[in-house]
Design a protein around this motif. Structure first.
Motif, PDB file in Angstrom:
ATOM      1  N   THR A  91      41.576  -9.671 111.163  1.00 28.48           N
ATOM      2  CA  THR A  91      40.560  -9.862 110.320  1.00 28.48           C
ATOM      3  C   THR A  91      39.731  -8.841 110.066  1.00 28.48           C
ATOM      4  O   THR A  91      39.543  -8.160 111.247  1.00 28.48           O
ATOM      5  N   PRO A  92      39.167  -8.506 108.899  1.00 29.27           N
ATOM      6  CA  PRO A  92      38.319  -7.298 108.917  1.00 29.27           C
ATOM      7  C   PRO A  92      37.220  -7.128 109.865  1.00 29.27           C
ATOM      8  O   PRO A  92      36.879  -6.006 110.282  1.00 29.27           O
ATOM      9  N   MET A 152      39.569 -12.938 100.279  1.00 28.20           N
ATOM     10  CA  MET A 152      38.740 -11.955 101.083  1.00 28.20           C
ATOM     11  C   MET A 152      37.552 -11.543 100.050  1.00 28.20           C
ATOM     12  O   MET A 152      36.469 -11.473 100.334  1.00 28.20           O
ATOM     13  N   LEU A 153      37.731 -11.867  98.563  1.00 29.23           N
ATOM     14  CA  LEU A 153      36.648 -11.435  97.730  1.00 29.23           C
ATOM     15  C   LEU A 153      35.561 -12.566  97.636  1.00 29.23           C
ATOM     16  O   LEU A 153      34.618 -12.355  97.936  1.00 29.23           O
ATOM     17  N   ASP A 154      36.089 -13.769  97.786  1.00 34.09           N
ATOM     18  CA  ASP A 154      35.231 -14.866  97.748  1.00 34.09           C
ATOM     19  C   ASP A 154      34.227 -15.095  99.253  1.00 34.09           C
ATOM     20  O   ASP A 154      33.358 -15.629  99.022  1.00 34.09           O
ATOM     21  N   MET A 155      34.989 -14.379 100.262  1.00 30.43           N
ATOM     22  CA  MET A 155      34.368 -14.441 101.569  1.00 30.43           C
ATOM     23  C   MET A 155      33.490 -13.284 101.787  1.00 30.43           C
ATOM     24  O   MET A 155      32.968 -13.191 102.810  1.00 30.43           O
ATOM     25  N   GLY A 156      33.244 -12.346 100.652  1.00 31.22           N
ATOM     26  CA  GLY A 156      32.518 -11.174 100.704  1.00 31.22           C
ATOM     27  C   GLY A 156      32.719 -10.137 101.755  1.00 31.22           C
ATOM     28  O   GLY A 156      32.452  -9.354 102.227  1.00 31.22           O
ATOM     29  N   PRO A 200      33.254  -4.968 101.110  1.00 31.08           N
ATOM     30  CA  PRO A 200      32.674  -4.113 101.731  1.00 31.08           C
ATOM     31  C   PRO A 200      33.447  -3.440 103.002  1.00 31.08           C
ATOM     32  O   PRO A 200      33.516  -2.303 103.181  1.00 31.08           O
ATOM     33  N   ASP A 201      33.672  -4.307 104.022  1.00 34.56           N
ATOM     34  CA  ASP A 201      34.435  -4.238 104.925  1.00 34.56           C
ATOM     35  C   ASP A 201      35.948  -3.602 104.639  1.00 34.56           C
ATOM     36  O   ASP A 201      36.282  -2.707 105.471  1.00 34.56           O
ATOM     37  N   ILE A 202      36.470  -4.114 103.621  1.00 35.41           N
ATOM     38  CA  ILE A 202      37.818  -3.674 103.240  1.00 35.41           C
ATOM     39  C   ILE A 202      37.686  -2.112 102.847  1.00 35.41           C
ATOM     40  O   ILE A 202      38.533  -1.222 103.123  1.00 35.41           O
ATOM     41  N   VAL A 203      36.881  -1.686 102.044  1.00 33.29           N
ATOM     42  CA  VAL A 203      36.385  -0.470 101.471  1.00 33.29           C
ATOM     43  C   VAL A 203      36.332   0.448 102.636  1.00 33.29           C
ATOM     44  O   VAL A 203      37.016   1.446 102.700  1.00 33.29           O
ATOM     45  N   ARG A 204      35.369  -0.034 103.638  1.00 32.22           N
ATOM     46  CA  ARG A 204      35.281   0.946 104.869  1.00 32.22           C
ATOM     47  C   ARG A 204      36.713   1.018 105.659  1.00 32.22           C
ATOM     48  O   ARG A 204      36.927   2.116 106.025  1.00 32.22           O
ATOM     49  N   LEU A 220      39.706  -4.082  92.552  1.00 33.41           N
ATOM     50  CA  LEU A 220      40.326  -3.900  94.098  1.00 33.41           C
ATOM     51  C   LEU A 220      41.655  -3.056  94.105  1.00 33.41           C
ATOM     52  O   LEU A 220      41.814  -2.087  94.755  1.00 33.41           O
ATOM     53  N   ALA A 221      42.622  -3.432  93.275  1.00 30.83           N
ATOM     54  CA  ALA A 221      43.927  -3.058  93.409  1.00 30.83           C
ATOM     55  C   ALA A 221      43.819  -1.561  92.540  1.00 30.83           C
ATOM     56  O   ALA A 221      44.351  -0.386  93.350  1.00 30.83           O
ATOM     57  N   ASP A 222      42.955  -1.592  91.703  1.00 31.42           N
ATOM     58  CA  ASP A 222      42.801  -0.007  91.017  1.00 31.42           C
ATOM     59  C   ASP A 222      42.304   0.948  92.086  1.00 31.42           C
ATOM     60  O   ASP A 222      42.557   2.128  92.002  1.00 31.42           O
ATOM     61  N   SER A 223      41.110   0.532  92.975  1.00 34.21           N
ATOM     62  CA  SER A 223      40.707   1.252  93.919  1.00 34.21           C
ATOM     63  C   SER A 223      41.578   1.885  94.928  1.00 34.21           C
ATOM     64  O   SER A 223      41.359   2.714  95.405  1.00 34.21           O
ATOM     65  N   MET A 224      42.431   0.928  95.310  1.00 32.76           N
ATOM     66  CA  MET A 224      43.341   1.215  96.450  1.00 32.76           C
ATOM     67  C   MET A 224      44.612   1.420  96.447  1.00 32.76           C
ATOM     68  O   MET A 224      45.457   1.814  97.385  1.00 32.76           O
ATOM     69  N   LEU A 225      45.444   1.072  95.127  1.00 30.80           N
ATOM     70  CA  LEU A 225      46.635   1.450  95.031  1.00 30.80           C
ATOM     71  C   LEU A 225      47.207   2.388  94.060  1.00 30.80           C
ATOM     72  O   LEU A 225      46.198   2.709  93.283  1.00 30.80           O
ATOM     73  N   LYS A 226      48.280   3.002  94.233  1.00 29.11           N
ATOM     74  CA  LYS A 226      48.636   4.016  93.406  1.00 29.11           C
ATOM     75  C   LYS A 226      49.811   3.743  92.603  1.00 29.11           C
ATOM     76  O   LYS A 226      50.830   3.414  93.179  1.00 29.11           O
TER      77      LYS A 226
END
Length: 190
Positions: free
Chosen positions: A112-113, A141-145, A148-152, A177-183
Motif C-alpha cells: 500500500t502506498p 486509489m484516486l477515490d482514497m486520495g 500524491p503518494d503514487i506520484v512521489r 494518471l495513465a498519461d503521466s506515468m505510461l509511455k
C-alpha cells in the motif's frame, strides 16, 4: 488479452470489472519475464548473481491491505515453483516482520502506498532496480486520495521500466494518471 501485450514489454492500461482476472493478467506475464531475466545472466541479472542480493524488480501498488493480501496469495499460488520471492507490506501491523522480509531480499513487492513510503523513509528498501510497476485498482486509489503518494513513488523509480495500470473504470482522472506515468500504453477494455 493483456498477457500477450505485457509479454512484449509494452506499458498497458487494463480496464475491467472486479472478478475478471486482472491479477492473473499482470502476475503471470510478470512472473514469466522475471524468470526469463534470471535465466539469462546479463546486465542486472549478472550483477545480482555476483552480489548475492535480491533487489525489488516488480512493485505492485494496491489501495487496501485486503487487496494487497489477495494479490500476495495469488503470487504465492502462481509463482510457487518459480524460485521468485515476494512480500506484502501494508499499514496497521508491526513493521518488524516486514523489515525482516525486505532484508532477506525479494523479487516482487506488493504494498500500500503509505506503508511503502514509511519503509522508504526508514531506508528499509530501495526502488532503484524496479523493472515493472503495477497500479492495481487505480480508480480506488484516486477515490482514497493516494495520487500524491503514487506520484512521489513513481519519481523514485527508474525511468526505464514497464508500467501497468489496472482499473475497474476509465474516467478522465484515470486517463490523466495513465498519461503521466505510461509511455504509449496499449488500452484493453473488457
Amino acid at each position: 488479452k493483456a498477457i500477450p501485450q505485457i509479454l512484449t514489454g509494452r506499458d498497458l492500461v487494463g480496464c475491467a470489472q472486479t472478478g475478471t482476472g486482472k491479477t492473473a493478467a499482470f502476475a503471470l506475464p510478470t512472473l514469466q519475464q522475471l524468470m526469463k531475466s534470471n535465466a539469462e545472466p546479463t546486465g542486472a541479472a549478472r550483477r545480482r548473481q555476483r552480489s548475492g542480493s535480491r533487489p525489488i524488480r516488480c512493485l505492485v501498488l494496491s489501495p487496501t491491505r485486503e487487496l494487497a493480501g489477495q494479490i500476495g496469495e495469488s503470487l504465492a499460488t502462481y509463482g510457487r515453483f518459480t524460485g521468485l520471492r515476494h512480500a506484502v507490506i501494508y499499514g496497521g501491523v508491526r513493521q518488524g516482520p516486514q523489515v525482516r522480509l525486505l532484508e532477506a531480499g525479494i523479487d516482487i513487492l506488493v504494498a500500500t502506498p503509505g506503508r511503502l513510503l514509511d519503509h522508504i523513509e526508514q531506508k528499509n528498501l530501495s526502488l532503484n532496480q524496479v523493472e515493472v510497476l503495477v497500479l492495481d485498482e487505480a480508480d480506488r486509489m484516486l477515490d482514497m486520495g493516494f495520487i500524491p503518494d503514487i506520484v512521489r513513488i513513481i519519481g523514485m523509480l527508474p525511468e526505464k521500466r514497464q508500467s501497468l495500470l489496472f482499473s475497474a473504470t476509465f474516467s478522465e482522472e484515470i486517463k490523466k494518471l495513465a498519461d503521466s506515468m505510461l509511455k504509449a500504453p496499449v488500452l484493453i477494455e473488457v
